[in-house]
Design an enzyme around this catalytic site. Sequence first.
Site, PDB file in Angstrom:
ATOM      1  N   HIS A  74       0.848  -1.197   0.000  1.00 24.40           N
ATOM      2  CA  HIS A  74       0.000   0.000   0.000  1.00 24.40           C
ATOM      3  C   HIS A  74       0.880   1.242   0.000  1.00 24.40           C
ATOM      4  CE1 HIS A  74      -3.914  -1.861   1.798  1.00 24.40           C
ATOM      5  NE2 HIS A  74      -3.427  -2.566   0.794  1.00 24.40           N
ATOM      6  N   TYR A 203      -8.711   5.349   8.098  1.00 23.15           N
ATOM      7  CA  TYR A 203      -8.840   5.679   9.523  1.00 23.15           C
ATOM      8  C   TYR A 203      -9.909   6.764   9.617  1.00 23.15           C
ATOM      9  CZ  TYR A 203      -4.339   3.400  10.663  1.00 23.15           C
ATOM     10  OH  TYR A 203      -3.319   2.503  10.868  1.00 23.15           O
ATOM     11  N   PRO A 295      -2.826   0.225  19.241  1.00 21.29           N
ATOM     12  CA  PRO A 295      -2.720  -0.267  17.866  1.00 21.29           C
ATOM     13  C   PRO A 295      -2.886   0.800  16.788  1.00 21.29           C
ATOM     14  CG  PRO A 295      -4.841  -0.885  18.803  1.00 21.29           C
ATOM     15  CD  PRO A 295      -4.043  -0.275  19.914  1.00 21.29           C
ATOM     16  N   LYS A 299       2.241  -0.125  15.169  1.00 22.79           N
ATOM     17  CA  LYS A 299       3.683  -0.196  15.448  1.00 22.79           C
ATOM     18  C   LYS A 299       4.136  -1.448  16.200  1.00 22.79           C
ATOM     19  CE  LYS A 299       4.842   3.657  13.696  1.00 22.79           C
ATOM     20  NZ  LYS A 299       5.363   3.432  12.366  1.00 22.79           N
ATOM     21  N   TYR A 387       4.627   6.847   9.986  1.00 23.74           N
ATOM     22  CA  TYR A 387       3.765   5.687   9.736  1.00 23.74           C
ATOM     23  C   TYR A 387       4.521   4.567   9.021  1.00 23.74           C
ATOM     24  CZ  TYR A 387      -0.478   3.018   9.053  1.00 23.74           C
ATOM     25  OH  TYR A 387      -1.426   2.020   9.099  1.00 23.74           O
TER      26      TYR A 387
HETATM   27  C1  PHB Z   1      -4.910  -4.283  11.058  1.00 21.89           C
HETATM   28  O1  PHB Z   1      -5.044  -4.472   9.846  1.00 21.89           O
HETATM   29  O2  PHB Z   1      -5.123  -5.188  11.885  1.00 21.89           O
HETATM   30  C2  PHB Z   1      -4.507  -2.940  11.540  1.00 21.89           C
HETATM   31  C3  PHB Z   1      -4.228  -1.947  10.636  1.00 21.89           C
HETATM   32  C4  PHB Z   1      -3.844  -0.696  11.084  1.00 21.89           C
HETATM   33  C5  PHB Z   1      -3.760  -0.454  12.444  1.00 21.89           C
HETATM   34  C6  PHB Z   1      -4.033  -1.445  13.353  1.00 21.89           C
HETATM   35  C7  PHB Z   1      -4.418  -2.707  12.900  1.00 21.89           C
HETATM   36  O3  PHB Z   1      -3.401   0.778  12.875  1.00 21.89           O
END
Ligand code: PHB
Length: 389
Positions: A74, A203, A295, A299, A387
Site C-alpha cells: 500500500h 482511519y 494499535p 507499530k 507511519y
Molecule cells: C490491522 O489491519 O489489523 C490494523 C491496521 C492498522 C492499524 C491497526 C491494525 O493501525
Amino acid sequence: MTHRTQVAIIGAGPAGLMLGHLLHRAGIDSVILETRSEAYVVERVRAGVLEQGTVDLMRESGLGERLDREGLRHEGLSIAFAGSRHRIDLSGLTGGRAITIYGQHEVVKDLIAARTAAGRPVHFNVERVVVDELASERPRVRYVQDDASHEILSDFIAGCDGSHGTCRSSMPAAHTQTFEHEYPFGWLGILAEAAPASDELIYSCHSRGFALFSMRSPTITRLYLQCAPDEDLSQWSDDRIWSELRVRLGTEDGWVPADGPILQKSVTGMRSVVTEPMRYGRLFLAGDAAHIVPPTGAKGLNLAMADVRRLASALVSFYVAADDTALNEYSGMALRRTWRAQRFSSWMTSALHRVEHASGFEHRRQLAELEYLVGSRAAMTSFAENYVG
Ligand code: PHB
Ligand code: APR
C-alpha cells in the site's frame, strides 16, 4: 534433563521466532520455549501492517518469497473526518517507502517453517518457565514439559514472552522502571469474509467514535470500531456491528464497506507500557515483553522486529568479534525507537478517537488537528515518515 545452548529464547511470537531465525543464519545456536501450542500461536489473529523495515528484514533473511507473492503493498492511506476522506500519499512523501499488508500469523507461519527446516527446536506447551542467575555469565532457564523437569544453561536469555510473560517481572524491581498509560478506549475488531471495498486503509474519526477499515487479503476484510475498554461483546450482534461500521466509515457518495460472514470478533483495551532498561545482566527483553503501544499507529509488530534485528546483530558482534559494545548499547537504542513510536501512536490515538464527555473546545481542537494534518504537506510528510517507519 540439562540442555546447553548459546541463547535461550523465551516466547515463540514474532520476536522470539525472528531472533532464533537471525541467530541461526549467523551460526549461533538457540532454543525457543513457548507455553502455548503451535496451533494457537499460528492461528492467533493479531496485527497486519508491516513497515518497510520489517519487509526488508523478512527479505534479507530469506523469508521474502511468500510475502512478495501474497503481501499487499500500500502506497497510501486515507484519513476520514467531518464527512470527507483525505488520502495521504505515503510513498510520494517518503521517497518511495510503503507498508505491506501481511498478517502477523503469516509471518509466524513463515518463521516456524524456517525453524523447522533448520532443524532447530521450538518447544511448545512448556510450563512453569523460570529464568534465574541473570547477573551471572551462565543464566539458567528451568521449565517443565510433559511432566519432566528441564534446565537450559546458556550464555544469554532473550525475553520475547510478550506482555504477560515472566521475563520482565524476573528483573529485580530496584533495577527497572515501568511507565504505563491506559486509554479510555477499546477496539472491537472483526475479520470478515468480504472482498475489501477499498484498496487502502481508512482511519475514520466519526462523531460516534473511531473506525478503521483494513484487510488481510483480496477476500478478507479487517475492521475495527472504537468501543469501551471493557465492552461486552455479547451486546454486538453481527447486524449491529455492520450497521455501526457503515455509519462510521460510509461516505456521502454511498461508499460503505462490503459485508460478509464474520469469522472472528474480539475486544481489546488500549494501553502504552515501556519497561526501562530492556536489559538486566544476561537477560535482554524484546518486543511486547518490553513495550506495548496502542494499535492506532500499527507499530507493535514492527517495534518487535526492530528490537530483534538489533539484538541479533549485537549478539553476532559478541560471538564473532568478541565485542560487547552493541550489546551494551541495545537497551538505550531500542528505547529511543520505542519512545518515538509511543509518541506517534499516542498522538494518532488522541487525534482520531472520540472522547466521551469531551468539551466543545476539545472537539473543535481535534478537528483543527486533523484539518492541519491533511492540509499541510509538512504535517503529512511527518505523518508518512512516522507511519511507514
Ligand atoms: C490491522 O489491519 O489489523 C490494523 C491496521 C492498522 C492499524 C491497526 C491494525 O493501525
Ligand atoms: N514462557 C514461554 N513463552 C511464553 C511465556 C513464558 N513464561 N509467557 C508468554 N509466552 C509466549 C506467549 O504465549 C506468546 O506466544 O510468548 C509469546 C509472545 O509473543 P507475542 O505476544 O506475539 O509478542 P512479540 O513476539 O513481542 O510480538 C509482538 O504481538 O501483540 C502483538 O502487536 C503486537 O504485533 C506485536 C507483536
